[in-house]
Write an enzyme that holds these catalytic residues in place. Sequence first.
Site, PDB file in Angstrom:
ATOM      1  CG  ASP A  13      12.167  -2.636  -0.341  1.00  0.00           C
ATOM      2  OD1 ASP A  13      12.654  -3.944  -0.582  1.00  0.00           O
ATOM      3  OD2 ASP A  13      12.568  -1.675  -0.864  1.00  0.00           O
ATOM      4  N   GLY A  17       7.021 -11.101  -0.035  1.00  0.00           N
ATOM      5  CA  GLY A  17       7.265 -12.272   0.698  1.00  0.00           C
ATOM      6  C   GLY A  17       6.595 -12.892   1.650  1.00  0.00           C
ATOM      7  CG  HIS A  43      10.687 -11.582  -2.711  1.00  0.00           C
ATOM      8  ND1 HIS A  43      10.005 -12.608  -3.558  1.00  0.00           N
ATOM      9  CD2 HIS A  43      10.824 -10.422  -3.384  1.00  0.00           C
ATOM     10  CE1 HIS A  43       9.418 -11.679  -4.506  1.00  0.00           C
ATOM     11  NE2 HIS A  43       9.916 -10.492  -4.370  1.00  0.00           N
ATOM     12  CB  SER A  44      12.158 -10.759   3.974  1.00  0.00           C
ATOM     13  OG  SER A  44      13.218  -9.544   3.699  1.00  0.00           O
ATOM     14  N   GLY A 255      21.144  -3.538   1.833  1.00  0.00           N
ATOM     15  CA  GLY A 255      21.370  -3.005   3.254  1.00  0.00           C
ATOM     16  C   GLY A 255      21.471  -1.508   3.308  1.00  0.00           C
ATOM     17  NE  ARG A 257      16.521   5.448   8.094  1.00  0.00           N
ATOM     18  CZ  ARG A 257      16.530   6.288   9.377  1.00  0.00           C
ATOM     19  NH1 ARG A 257      17.870   6.256   9.921  1.00  0.00           N
ATOM     20  NH2 ARG A 257      15.646   6.247  10.042  1.00  0.00           N
ATOM     21  CB  CYS A 284       3.569  -3.144   7.259  1.00  0.00           C
ATOM     22  SG  CYS A 284       4.947  -4.311   6.468  1.00  0.00           S
ATOM     23  CB  VAL A 285      -2.258  -3.053   8.799  1.00  0.00           C
ATOM     24  CG1 VAL A 285      -3.104  -2.513   9.874  1.00  0.00           C
ATOM     25  CG2 VAL A 285      -2.672  -3.017   7.333  1.00  0.00           C
ATOM     26  CB  SER A 324       0.069  -8.557   6.308  1.00  0.00           C
ATOM     27  OG  SER A 324       1.062  -8.937   7.176  1.00  0.00           O
TER      28      SER A 324
END
Length: 340
Positions: A13, A17, A43-44, A255, A257, A284-285, A324
């Site tokens: 995670d 992706g 992968h999203s 799904g 958490r 995810c900065v 990113s």
Amino acid sequence: MTCTVLVGGGWGDEGKGKCITYLCYNDKPSIIARAGVGPNAGHSVEFRGDKYGLRLTPSGFFHEDARLLIGAGVLVDPEVFLHEMEYLSKYSVADRTGVDYRCAIIERKHKEQDQSSSYLSKKIGSTGTGCGPANAERVMRTAKLAREVEELGDFLTDVPLEVNEALDEGEDVFVEGSQGFGLSLYYGTYPYVTSKDTTASTAAADVGIGPTRVDEVIAVFKSYITRVGEGPFPTEISQEEAEEMGLEEYGTVTGRRRRIGLFDMEMARESCMINGATQIAVTCVDRLYPECERVREYSDLSAEVKRFIEDIESATGVPVTIISTGPSLEDTIDLRDELL
């Protein structure tokens, strides 16, 4: 000719992706090969406003000139695979995808074993996709192989032959790992791990690439750490703290958490060492530092983020080349030309 292997540096995670999407869109490799365990990892991918959740198809599928391959080391669930071929018909994926004829097959009995085992489902936190039992059968040499499944007949190929011929001809090959270093059967937080090794060397072996042919290894880290399921998590924070920071995530496959923690420099150092990383991507900065959302130039990042990046480079000895700052491809700072 460049052979690049991309792997997760944490417990999965990490935003692989998004990184794969960006790199394949910009670098346009001739072959994109999927390595890893199997359909237990999701992968999203977000491309041109559409979001896709993938479990077997290489995440770089939108690069429509690329050949898409699934290596012999990957477990294949025919139901999942054939669904994705239909799901991604907009990109003519079925016409471009090859499955190595030596891939082991996940059968219904494997999923039932996975889901009915209280040890796997509750203690270990298995995704219930049948990967562990299928890999156990492969070790015992009793697993069914892709060449024995009629529905896969049109997709069967010799992945190592295709990949190595492409490299011989000077073409670029991109290898996608799955999950992350912390879930490696050998180097992760055993027994709370997946059913095989997840490092770059195994990813290369999954698709039949020898170590001397790999040019770049990109380790992907999220700016904070997440984990799904049980197991040690040294930098974990409470759900309340995570919510106060605006960090709440759920697993693509299960799904469930995700548990949230602060960036772990020691884990990053070990991950880069064992993976032989030559580059680091940080994702995810924008989630951790909202003031940097959609920033596209390194010079425009806040001083705090720059210090964070420098700390990662100092701890690992590896340059951060991709940053990113948002979900779209454009929200990416690419420093490869400057640093490599």
